[in-house]
Design a protein around this motif. Structure first.
Motif, short mmCIF file in Angstrom:
data_model
loop_
_atom_site.label_atom_id
_atom_site.label_comp_id
_atom_site.label_asym_id
_atom_site.label_seq_id
_atom_site.Cartn_x
_atom_site.Cartn_y
_atom_site.Cartn_z
N ASP B 33 40.80 41.99 45.32
CA ASP B 33 40.25 41.58 45.83
C ASP B 33 39.47 40.20 45.43
OD1 ASP B 33 37.96 42.41 48.13
OD2 ASP B 33 37.16 40.63 47.83
N GLU B 34 39.27 38.57 46.63
CA GLU B 34 39.38 37.50 46.23
C GLU B 34 37.98 36.95 45.34
OE1 GLU B 34 40.16 35.24 49.36
OE2 GLU B 34 39.42 36.85 50.70
N MET B 80 40.44 44.46 40.08
CA MET B 80 40.91 42.73 39.71
C MET B 80 40.65 41.86 40.96
SD MET B 80 44.99 41.36 39.75
CE MET B 80 45.43 41.63 38.40
N LEU B 81 39.10 41.61 40.79
CA LEU B 81 38.19 40.50 40.86
C LEU B 81 38.51 39.03 40.85
CD1 LEU B 81 34.76 42.35 40.14
CD2 LEU B 81 36.40 42.64 42.56
N ASP B 82 37.69 38.04 42.29
CA ASP B 82 37.64 36.89 41.66
C ASP B 82 39.62 36.27 41.95
OD1 ASP B 82 35.45 35.76 41.95
OD2 ASP B 82 35.09 36.23 39.65
N SER B 83 40.30 37.34 42.65
CA SER B 83 42.01 37.21 42.10
C SER B 83 42.72 37.34 44.01
CB SER B 83 42.74 38.47 42.29
OG SER B 83 41.84 39.03 40.57
N VAL B 84 42.95 36.14 44.47
CA VAL B 84 43.68 35.97 45.31
C VAL B 84 44.99 36.54 45.76
CG1 VAL B 84 44.05 34.19 47.63
CG2 VAL B 84 42.42 34.27 45.95
N ARG B 98 44.65 34.32 39.74
CA ARG B 98 43.42 34.70 39.03
C ARG B 98 43.61 34.11 38.25
NH1 ARG B 98 43.55 40.99 35.69
NH2 ARG B 98 40.78 40.67 35.71
N ASP B 99 42.47 33.42 37.72
CA ASP B 99 41.71 31.84 36.67
C ASP B 99 42.85 31.27 36.91
OD1 ASP B 99 39.85 33.27 35.32
OD2 ASP B 99 41.14 34.40 34.28
N ARG B 100 43.35 30.83 37.75
CA ARG B 100 44.15 29.46 38.39
C ARG B 100 45.65 29.25 37.64
NH1 ARG B 100 40.92 24.13 37.86
NH2 ARG B 100 38.58 24.73 39.30
#
Lengths: 109, 380
Positions: B33-34, B80-84, B98-100
């Motif tokens: 999820d983003e 897996m969060l903060d992940s587009v 993820r993490d740029r």
């Protein structure tokens, strides 16, 4: 404005707060909340001015899609404030046009 | 490169349900999820859901979300969060930021549960601060507990417009009116009734004409529409408001499904272009499944059932469930979906979903849409 009492959600939890700086003014934010929420709670609705017609823009979609809420955060322009959490000491500036990157040139030129 | 049996894109009600249904049958699941928090829009839903006990009726969205998250955790689903997820490639490979950094995920099957985005409406002044989507308002008042204004005009009387209007009242705001361009209220009578009892007028055949203000919304003008949708001169009405809330329906977030090469059908009742899928929620691309609003705009309760179907189907395809057991579980879901899709609102969706599973030739793979105003067109 903060919603202190709510018929369904109850009284607002007293959460830890942090101080952030918005255009030189220090405001209190709830730790971890999106920058946009802290600004709206403080009554600030204008987040940026557009490049061509210098029209005001504010929070619109709040889910990171529309990019209306972009501001300059700690020198980085075009930060989506609705999906970026506050951190203590963060410096936030109203963005004009496409903003100016730290050490770079104004993207408006 | 990371590998998994099933990658679920989107941790809203559909994605959570798909992950739980597959993982509980023994499938290795990666849920992406983003956002920083899973749950999608469930945590904004402070109202009680409808249906029977099997549909979580009488339970608020926030509590359903909490329960689903604890199930996901208990089943050992990797989240897996903060992940587009920005791309979907051959052999079920996903490109994830993820993490740029770019990470590749190789999945046996993929379930797309990306949800929907809100429709906007362009009118003079629509870009002024204070004009916001209903989802934005809901996030502010129910999650962040911040009230963006005191006097609100609601545009749109579908269930979202009605529910958010009531939630604005609960949050302490005044809703000056709900305007609806159609000649009838769009949402359920029970939601409209709550507003009427609180003295909020619902004005049908009426739309917003203009928003005015210097640096934020100060005034809104509404106008009556005739039976051919023309503005009736002399019917303008001005309101002092500081927020205008747009609740104009949703459009499936279908970019990844287009990119994967799924065939689409154009079905207005389901929000526009929707990936064609079978009763297992599998699209025309083998191994790629869809669930929730992406598979046709409905509700969180139907989204969860569709997610379960996809999860069961993947578990069956991988041999974790026998055909008989999978069939038994699916039948239970079909039964609940039939109940959820009954009644005047549900029947229209049921018919539309049937067309989606068996589309007529002329509906298939219509050219890519050019929808109305997009958020990105507010740049100015």
């Amino acid at each position: 404005m903060r919603i202190e009492n709510h018929p369904i959600l109850g009284a607002r939890e007293q959460l830890p707060t942090v101080l952030i700086e918005v255009d030189g003014q220090v405001i209190e934010a709830v730790a971890g909340e999106p920058i946009a929420a802290a600004l709206v709670a403080a009554g600030r609705m204008v987040f940026r001015y557009t490049r061509k017609r210098h029209e005001p823009r504010g929070l619109f979609c709040a889910i990171g899609r529309c990019t209306d809420c972009m501001m300059v955060v700690d020198g980085v322009p075009n930060v989506r404030t609705c999906v970026t959490p506050v951190r203590a000491g963060m410096k936030i500036q109203t963005q004009h046009g496409l903003g100016q990157a730290k050490g770079g040139h104004d993207a408006n030129d | 490169m990371q590998t998994t049996d099933l990658a679920v894109v989107g941790a809203g009600p559909a994605g959570l349900a798909a992950a739980i249904a597959a993982a509980s049958a023994g499938v290795r699941v990666l849920l992406i999820d983003e956002n920083a928090r899973p749950g999608g829009q469930l945590f904004k839903q402070i109202h009680k859901f409808f249906g029977s006990k099997d549909h979580y009726a009488g339970t608020r969205g926030i509590d359903i979300g909490t329960r689903l998250l604890s199930d996901v955790e208990a089943l050992g689903v990797e989240v897996m969060l903060d992940s587009v997820v920005w791309g979907i490639f051959a052999d079920h490979t996903l490109g994830v930021i993820r993490d740029r950094r770019n990470v590749r995920v190789q999945a046996g099957s993929i379930c797309l549960a990306t949800g929907a985005s809100e429709n906007a409406l362009a009118f003079p002044g629509w870009t002024l601060p204070g004009v916001m989507g209903a989802g934005a308002i809901q996030t502010l008042i129910n999650v962040e507990r911040v009230l963006p204004g005191k006097r609100v005009l609601m545009v749109g009387s579908g269930n979202v417009g009605l529910i958010v209007s009531y939630q604005l009242l609960q949050a302490g705001a005044q809703v000056v009116a709900v305007v609806e361009a159609l000649p009838r209220v769009g949402g359920y009578g029970v939601h409209a009734g709550k507003l009427r009892r609180n003295g909020v007028p619902i004005l049908t055949s009426t739309t917003i004409r203009e928003a005015r203000g210097k640096d934020r919304v100060e005034k809104a003008t509404t106008v009556v529409l005739d039976e051919r949708w023309r503005q009736v001169p002399g019917t303008e009405r001005e309101y002092d408001v500081d927020v205008i809330c747009l609740a104009l329906g949703l459009t499936p977030l279908s970019e990844l499904a287009w990119m994967a090469g799924c065939q689409f059908a154009y079905i207005p009742q389901l929000g526009g272009h929707v990936p064609i899928h079978d009763e297992d929620m599998q699209t025309t691309v083998p191994g790629i499944y869809v669930a929730g609003d992406l598979a046709g705009i409905e509700e969180a309760s139907t989204a969860m059932e569709e997610g379960k179907l996809a999860g069961i189907a993947v578990a069956q395809a991988l041999g974790h469930l026998s055909a008989a057991e999978a069939c038994r579980r699916k039948e239970a879901v079909f039964k609940r979906l039939d109940e959820l899709r009954s009644g005047p609102f549900g029947e229209a969706r049921q018919k539309a979903k049937t067309r989606l599973c068996h589309p007529a030739v002329e509906e298939q793979s219509a050219p890519r849409p050019r929808p109305g105003p997009k958020h990105s067109e507010r740049q100015g």
